[in-house]
Design a protein around this motif. Structure first.
Motif, PDB file in Angstrom:
ATOM      1  N   LYS A 193       0.977  -1.553  -0.006  1.00  0.00           N
ATOM      2  CA  LYS A 193       0.424   0.098  -0.111  1.00  0.00           C
ATOM      3  C   LYS A 193       0.541   1.010  -0.271  1.00  0.00           C
ATOM      4  O   LYS A 193       0.346   2.226  -1.095  1.00  0.00           O
ATOM      5  CB  LYS A 193      -0.846   0.122   1.197  1.00  0.00           C
ATOM      6  N   TYR A 194       2.182   1.348   1.213  1.00  0.00           N
ATOM      7  CA  TYR A 194       2.977   2.479   0.757  1.00  0.00           C
ATOM      8  C   TYR A 194       3.427   2.585  -0.699  1.00  0.00           C
ATOM      9  O   TYR A 194       3.713   4.022  -1.034  1.00  0.00           O
ATOM     10  CB  TYR A 194       3.761   2.260   2.236  1.00  0.00           C
ATOM     11  N   LEU A 195       4.105   1.572  -1.260  1.00  0.00           N
ATOM     12  CA  LEU A 195       4.835   1.317  -2.213  1.00  0.00           C
ATOM     13  C   LEU A 195       3.554   2.412  -3.443  1.00  0.00           C
ATOM     14  O   LEU A 195       4.715   3.130  -4.114  1.00  0.00           O
ATOM     15  CB  LEU A 195       5.630   0.587  -2.947  1.00  0.00           C
ATOM     16  N   SER A 196       2.596   1.936  -3.763  1.00  0.00           N
ATOM     17  CA  SER A 196       1.733   2.895  -4.433  1.00  0.00           C
ATOM     18  C   SER A 196       1.443   4.080  -4.016  1.00  0.00           C
ATOM     19  O   SER A 196       1.032   4.590  -4.933  1.00  0.00           O
ATOM     20  CB  SER A 196       0.281   1.883  -4.599  1.00  0.00           C
ATOM     21  N   GLN A 197       1.707   4.167  -2.476  1.00  0.00           N
ATOM     22  CA  GLN A 197       1.437   5.898  -2.277  1.00  0.00           C
ATOM     23  C   GLN A 197       2.618   6.364  -2.739  1.00  0.00           C
ATOM     24  O   GLN A 197       2.840   7.490  -3.064  1.00  0.00           O
ATOM     25  CB  GLN A 197       0.718   5.675  -1.382  1.00  0.00           C
ATOM     26  N   PHE A 198       3.380   5.833  -2.315  1.00  0.00           N
ATOM     27  CA  PHE A 198       4.297   6.807  -2.958  1.00  0.00           C
ATOM     28  C   PHE A 198       4.796   6.747  -4.058  1.00  0.00           C
ATOM     29  O   PHE A 198       5.529   8.027  -4.927  1.00  0.00           O
ATOM     30  CB  PHE A 198       5.901   5.867  -2.401  1.00  0.00           C
TER      31      PHE A 198
END
Length: 101
Positions: free
Chosen positions: A2-7
Motif C-alpha cells: 500500500k505504501y509503495l503505490s502511494q509513494f
C-alpha cells in the motif's frame, strides 16, 4: 504494498509538477523568454518614438516648403549659397589663424 503505490503516486505527482515548472520558467515561450521579449519591445518603442519625432520634423519642413516662401528662401540661402540682387555676401571663417614668418 500500500505504501509503495502511494509513494509511486506521490513521485509521479512531483515529477509532473517539476515538468510543468520547467515548462513555465525555461521552456519555449516560458517566463524567461517573455521577459526578454518585453525588454526588446521597450527598446523598439524607444526607437519608434525617435523615428516619430524625426518624421514629424520632416513633415513640418515639407509643409513649410509647400506653403511658405520663407522656408524656400532659407533653404536656398543655406544649402545653395544664393543671395538676392544688391546684397553683399560675406563669409566668416572659423578656422584657426596661423602666423608664419
Amino acid at each position: 504494498m500500500k505504501y509503495l503505490s502511494q509513494f509511486m503516486l506521490l513521485a509521479l505527482a512531483v515529477a509532473v509538477l517539476l515538468g510543468l515548472q520547467y515548462q513555465y520558467w525555461l521552456g519555449g515561450n516560458g517566463r524567461v523568454e517573455r521577459n526578454q521579449l518585453l525588454t526588446q519591445i521597450e527598446a523598439q518603442k524607444r526607437l519608434n518614438g525617435n523615428q516619430i519625432s524625426a518624421n514629424d520634423l520632416l513633415r513640418t519642413d515639407v509643409h513649410d516648403l509647400k506653403n511658405g516662401l520663407e522656408a524656400v528662401e532659407e533653404h536656398a540661402r543655406l544649402d545653395l549659397g544664393l543671395i538676392k540682387p544688391n546684397e553683399t555676401f560675406v563669409q566668416v571663417s572659423t578656422a584657426p589663424t596661423t602666423q608664419s614668418r
